[in-house]
Design an enzyme around this catalytic site. Structure first.
Site, PDB file in Angstrom:
ATOM      1  N   SER A  56       0.721  -4.145   7.792  1.00  0.00           N
ATOM      2  CA  SER A  56      -0.581  -3.514   7.585  1.00  0.00           C
ATOM      3  C   SER A  56      -1.739  -4.483   7.378  1.00  0.00           C
ATOM      4  O   SER A  56      -2.888  -4.062   7.302  1.00  0.00           O
ATOM      5  CB  SER A  56      -0.514  -2.547   6.393  1.00  0.00           C
ATOM      6  OG  SER A  56      -0.295  -3.235   5.182  1.00  0.00           O
ATOM      7  N   LYS A  74      -5.163   2.008  -1.447  1.00  0.00           N
ATOM      8  CA  LYS A  74      -5.731   0.732  -1.003  1.00  0.00           C
ATOM      9  C   LYS A  74      -7.240   0.689  -1.217  1.00  0.00           C
ATOM     10  O   LYS A  74      -7.794  -0.376  -1.522  1.00  0.00           O
ATOM     11  CB  LYS A  74      -5.359   0.466   0.455  1.00  0.00           C
ATOM     12  CG  LYS A  74      -3.879   0.171   0.641  1.00  0.00           C
ATOM     13  CD  LYS A  74      -3.505  -0.024   2.097  1.00  0.00           C
ATOM     14  CE  LYS A  74      -2.018  -0.344   2.244  1.00  0.00           C
ATOM     15  NZ  LYS A  74      -1.615  -0.531   3.658  1.00  0.00           N
TER      16      LYS A  74
END
Length: 265
Positions: free
Chosen positions: A159, A208
């Site tokens: 990611s 996040k």
């Protein structure tokens, strides 16, 4: 069984019918469930250093000094072999700063803890290779002439690919006109990257964004397909910019630096 129940007093019949249901709930309350609990994890500036080494090292061509930060973001989750039971799940589900996620969304490879760790490290290595190819392709530079090494310890999975590519672009070309791609800001983001520059979705974007805001970011680059997830728990003061490719991300950051219109979720 039914004829016998019809001859029982109503309260007794209801009690008999309810007993199996109560038993099922009791079993469910103590049975391990296929979920993990995740929280915002650490972030890392790909333009900086990690454990005394530059995250991005480039040789063969001149490299710019950069200002600002490009922070890749992570989540921290309970281990693949850990268990969570219904009372815990409900507590975390309605808590703040935490998320309950299907185990396969965080650990899609299955296997033992060691096998999953090895798989995630392999995915990170592939992601770093794709990130370098995507960035050099975007800049039209020959990979034979430019050597890129990426170093980020204790982080697995693909990611961080987008942020690695942006870091390479910033170190080699900035915003294309002599200034920093970040504009001196702290820019965070997430997203996988393919060698052709395509950006793919990841998990845990809500967590996040919290990690990004906590560590000083004012801008967050998010895969366009996950805009709604990112908006759902967006911290105050954090601007979302959707991207589908490395070109999107660079163009948006350049536009932001020129105070031009920038896409939003």
């Amino acid at each position: 069984m039914l004829p016998r129940l019809t001859r029982l007093p109503r309260p007794a019949a209801l009690a008999v019918c309810a007993a199996p249901v109560i038993g099922l709930f009791a079993v469910a309350a103590f049975a391990p469930l296929p979920y993990v609990v995740a929280v915002p994890g650490p972030t890392a500036d790909v333009l900086g250093s990690d454990q005394g080494k530059p995250v991005i090292s480039i040789s063969g061509v001149p490299v710019r000094d950069t200002k600002g930060q490009l922070r890749m973001t992570t989540i921290r989750a309970t281990g693949p072999s850990s268990t969570i039971k219904l009372p815990e799940l409900l507590r975390y589900w309605f808590g703040t700063g935490e998320a309950v996620m299907p185990r396969e969304a965080v650990y899609p490879s299955g296997g033992s803890d060691k096998e999953i760790e090895a798989h995630n490290l392999e995915e990170m290595t592939k992601s770093q290779s794709a990130a370098a190819r995507a960035a050099l392709g975007f800049l039209r530079k020959d990979p034979k002439d430019v050597k890129v090494e990426l170093n980020l310890a204790d982080v697995g999975g693909p990611s961080a690919g987008l942020m690695f590519s942006l870091g390479i672009v910033d170190k080699l070309d900035g915003d294309g006109s002599g200034a920093d791609l970040t504009g001196g800001r702290t820019v965070a983001g997430t997203g996988t990257i393919a060698a052709d520059g395509a950006v793919g979705p990841v998990g845990g974007v809500g967590l996040k964004t919290q990690a990004a805001q906590r560590d000083g970011a004012s801008v967050f680059l998010v895969p366009k397909a996950e805009c709604s997830d990112a908006r759902a728990e967006l911290p105050d003061g954090l601007r979302l910019i959707p991207v589908t490719s490395l070109t999107d991300a660079v163009s948006s950051l350049r536009a932001l630096n020129r105070n031009e219109k920038v896409p939003s979720c």
